[in-house]
Write an enzyme that holds these catalytic residues in place. Sequence first.
Site, PDB file in Angstrom:
ATOM      1  N   HIS A 254      51.791  36.371  50.518  1.00 52.94           N
ATOM      2  CA  HIS A 254      52.514  35.401  51.351  1.00 52.94           C
ATOM      3  C   HIS A 254      51.515  34.690  52.254  1.00 52.94           C
ATOM      4  O   HIS A 254      50.565  35.292  52.718  1.00 52.94           O
ATOM      5  CB  HIS A 254      53.567  36.122  52.216  1.00 52.94           C
ATOM      6  CG  HIS A 254      54.640  35.222  52.698  1.00 52.94           C
ATOM      7  ND1 HIS A 254      54.498  34.429  53.808  1.00 52.94           N
ATOM      8  CD2 HIS A 254      55.868  34.941  52.200  1.00 52.94           C
ATOM      9  CE1 HIS A 254      55.596  33.723  53.982  1.00 52.94           C
ATOM     10  NE2 HIS A 254      56.445  34.010  53.031  1.00 52.94           N
ATOM     11  N   ASP A 308      60.741  37.705  47.181  1.00 53.39           N
ATOM     12  CA  ASP A 308      61.068  37.505  45.768  1.00 53.39           C
ATOM     13  C   ASP A 308      60.857  38.755  44.918  1.00 53.39           C
ATOM     14  O   ASP A 308      61.214  38.760  43.741  1.00 53.39           O
ATOM     15  CB  ASP A 308      60.211  36.362  45.203  1.00 53.39           C
ATOM     16  CG  ASP A 308      60.677  35.026  45.752  1.00 53.39           C
ATOM     17  OD1 ASP A 308      59.887  34.373  46.449  1.00 53.39           O
ATOM     18  OD2 ASP A 308      61.847  34.668  45.509  1.00 53.39           O
TER      19      ASP A 308
HETATM   20  C1  SDX Z   1      58.290  32.443  48.934  1.00 60.08           C
HETATM   21  O1  SDX Z   1      56.321  30.085  52.826  1.00 60.08           O
HETATM   22  C2  SDX Z   1      57.341  30.846  52.769  1.00 60.08           C
HETATM   23  O2  SDX Z   1      57.839  31.314  53.759  1.00 60.08           O
HETATM   24  C3  SDX Z   1      57.900  31.079  51.384  1.00 60.08           C
HETATM   25  C4  SDX Z   1      59.067  32.041  51.308  1.00 60.08           C
HETATM   26  C5  SDX Z   1      60.309  31.473  51.966  1.00 60.08           C
HETATM   27  O3  SDX Z   1      61.177  32.267  52.376  1.00 60.08           O
HETATM   28  O4  SDX Z   1      60.451  30.226  51.986  1.00 60.08           O
HETATM   29  O5  SDX Z   1      58.717  33.258  51.923  1.00 60.08           O
HETATM   30  C6  SDX Z   1      59.470  32.320  49.853  1.00 60.08           C
HETATM   31  O6  SDX Z   1      57.894  31.469  48.359  1.00 60.08           O
HETATM   32  C7  SDX Z   1      57.594  33.766  48.809  1.00 60.08           C
HETATM   33  C8  SDX Z   1      56.325  33.693  47.896  1.00 60.08           C
HETATM   34  C9  SDX Z   1      56.779  33.746  46.434  1.00 60.08           C
HETATM   35  N1  SDX Z   1      55.638  33.485  45.543  1.00 60.08           N
HETATM   36  C10 SDX Z   1      55.087  34.484  44.797  1.00 60.08           C
HETATM   37  O7  SDX Z   1      55.434  35.655  44.863  1.00 60.08           O
HETATM   38  C11 SDX Z   1      54.016  34.015  43.832  1.00 60.08           C
HETATM   39  C12 SDX Z   1      52.811  34.951  43.894  1.00 60.08           C
HETATM   40  N2  SDX Z   1      52.195  34.831  45.236  1.00 60.08           N
HETATM   41  C13 SDX Z   1      51.084  33.949  45.364  1.00 60.08           C
HETATM   42  O8  SDX Z   1      50.897  32.938  44.484  1.00 60.08           O
HETATM   43  C14 SDX Z   1      50.619  33.749  46.807  1.00 60.08           C
HETATM   44  O9  SDX Z   1      50.607  34.971  47.428  1.00 60.08           O
HETATM   45  C15 SDX Z   1      51.371  32.748  47.660  1.00 60.08           C
HETATM   46  C16 SDX Z   1      51.474  31.420  46.990  1.00 60.08           C
HETATM   47  C17 SDX Z   1      52.722  33.246  47.969  1.00 60.08           C
HETATM   48  C18 SDX Z   1      50.597  32.583  48.977  1.00 60.08           C
HETATM   49  O10 SDX Z   1      49.380  32.208  48.609  1.00 60.08           O
HETATM   50  P1  SDX Z   1      48.248  31.646  49.605  1.00 60.08           P
HETATM   51  O11 SDX Z   1      48.545  31.966  51.019  1.00 60.08           O
HETATM   52  O12 SDX Z   1      48.001  30.237  49.262  1.00 60.08           O
HETATM   53  O13 SDX Z   1      47.059  32.573  49.196  1.00 60.08           O
HETATM   54  P2  SDX Z   1      46.023  32.220  48.036  1.00 60.08           P
HETATM   55  O14 SDX Z   1      46.743  31.718  46.823  1.00 60.08           O
HETATM   56  O15 SDX Z   1      44.971  31.375  48.643  1.00 60.08           O
HETATM   57  O16 SDX Z   1      45.435  33.681  47.682  1.00 60.08           O
HETATM   58  C19 SDX Z   1      44.467  34.282  48.547  1.00 60.08           C
HETATM   59  C20 SDX Z   1      43.830  35.405  47.740  1.00 60.08           C
HETATM   60  C21 SDX Z   1      43.348  34.909  46.370  1.00 60.08           C
HETATM   61  O17 SDX Z   1      42.282  35.769  45.968  1.00 60.08           O
HETATM   62  P3  SDX Z   1      40.766  35.151  46.013  1.00 60.08           P
HETATM   63  O18 SDX Z   1      40.785  33.943  45.115  1.00 60.08           O
HETATM   64  O19 SDX Z   1      40.535  34.823  47.481  1.00 60.08           O
HETATM   65  O20 SDX Z   1      39.946  36.318  45.512  1.00 60.08           O
HETATM   66  O21 SDX Z   1      44.827  36.399  47.453  1.00 60.08           O
HETATM   67  C22 SDX Z   1      45.033  36.485  46.050  1.00 60.08           C
HETATM   68  C23 SDX Z   1      44.523  35.186  45.462  1.00 60.08           C
HETATM   69  O22 SDX Z   1      44.118  35.392  44.119  1.00 60.08           O
HETATM   70  N3  SDX Z   1      46.484  36.596  45.827  1.00 60.08           N
HETATM   71  C24 SDX Z   1      47.038  37.310  44.851  1.00 60.08           C
HETATM   72  C25 SDX Z   1      48.426  37.155  45.014  1.00 60.08           C
HETATM   73  N4  SDX Z   1      48.664  36.353  46.058  1.00 60.08           N
HETATM   74  C26 SDX Z   1      47.456  36.009  46.564  1.00 60.08           C
HETATM   75  N5  SDX Z   1      46.495  38.051  43.866  1.00 60.08           N
HETATM   76  C27 SDX Z   1      47.376  38.647  43.019  1.00 60.08           C
HETATM   77  N6  SDX Z   1      48.729  38.540  43.118  1.00 60.08           N
HETATM   78  C28 SDX Z   1      49.285  37.808  44.092  1.00 60.08           C
HETATM   79  N7  SDX Z   1      50.613  37.700  44.162  1.00 60.08           N
END
Ligand code: SDX
EC number: 2.3.3.16
Length: 372
Positions: A254, A308
């Site tokens: 998140h 989620d």
């Molecule tokens: C919702 O904003 C909100 O409030 C949203 C929400 C709401 O109520 O409206 O809470 C609802 O959308 C919840 C999120 C649902 N999405 C997912 O579950 C999809 C999987 N999650 C990710 O794609 C990610 O965690 C996000 C998009 C939710 C947040 O991503 P960020 O803050 O942009 O973080 P990032 O993509 O820059 O990741 C930072 C690091 C990366 O590693 P490095 O490249 O630095 O080595 O963390 C890793 C990412 O690869 N990472 C994950 C991960 N989430 C982040 N690695 C594996 N699995 C994951 N789920």
Amino acid sequence: MEINKGLENVYVKETSITYIDGELGRLYYRGYSIFDLAELSSFEETSYLIWYGKLPTQSQLDEFKKRLAEHRELPASIVDFLKKVRKDANPMDVLRTAVSMMGIEDNNKSESLLDKAISITAKIPTIISYYHRLRKNLDLVEPRNDLSHAENFLYMLNGNLPSEIERKVLDVALILHMDHEMNASTFACLVVASTLSDIYSAIVGGISALKGPLHGAANSEALKMFIEIGRVENVEEYILKRLENKQRIMGFGHRIYKTYDPRALILKKYAKDITRLKGLEELYKIAERVEQVGIKLLGSKGIYPNVDFYSGLVFYSLGFEPDFFPTVFTSARVVGWTAQIMEYLQDNRLIRPKAKYVGEIGKTYVPIHNRS
Ligand code: SDX
């Protein structure tokens, strides 16, 4: 000149609707803890709280419930559209189009934004349930005014009255999804609303953003992951392979929470009960194991389950098909979207950020016959 990619840590407005403490994993609507609201409140009571800024008295709640229930019917043009649209469409596309049609049908210029918000919120479960049943060639089940929002939603969906536990689980899930400060889909709504476009167009923008798997469709992706894993014994290998392939664990991570999303903690409890009731314990056990392995591997990076992660299991247990899960999310978040829009419009400012130009300038125009 600093570029804030994804507008990370950029504040776009002041708000008194929702407060998120990402470090401690706390969430408050109008100052009330989400734990209390999930346990003690209802969809109607929490919608009233978010829209009006205070908990209703009994008579205010009774009157509000009546207002919501009176607006559940759909215009004939939308029912006609739902009957004609292809049966393999993405339900978020169907919902987005139906909301657009609501805007076309609404020629009531004097109605307040709040009245429009109530009408749209009341109609979305009908749109979802009708398309769900039309896709399965089942008869439509018309809304009943004598049922609560959650009861009526499940009644229209499944064609029978829900049990008390089913009603409670949907009420809790809808409360948990109602608002979340400045998430991507809420911001999309504000961008549209800030141009003084109409509320239907703003909500269409929100639905369009929420449809994405990084946002509101992660619930379906998480459930697909659990089904794909198939057995608890397969979890560790599956997750390790997924991470090696640079694929995300859906329902994890998140932008704001760097610990458990409190909504995931609450949903986990209800997911355990409702999956047992529906004979889906195996799926729940797989999810629980994914949670343990995911935290072991990612917890140190502040990556934990989000709303989620367990919500798909809950929606599936209540009778929703996976591709409908983001529409159920929408049916609750439309309350937060409209509340945030109304709050922003009190002191509106057209949303127009900048982009840092990194291309060339002053180039000479070459006639086409001289170009190679
Ligand atoms: C919702 O904003 C909100 O409030 C949203 C929400 C709401 O109520 O409206 O809470 C609802 O959308 C919840 C999120 C649902 N999405 C997912 O579950 C999809 C999987 N999650 C990710 O794609 C990610 O965690 C996000 C998009 C939710 C947040 O991503 P960020 O803050 O942009 O973080 P990032 O993509 O820059 O990741 C930072 C690091 C990366 O590693 P490095 O490249 O630095 O080595 O963390 C890793 C990412 O690869 N990472 C994950 C991960 N989430 C982040 N690695 C594996 N699995 C994951 N789920």
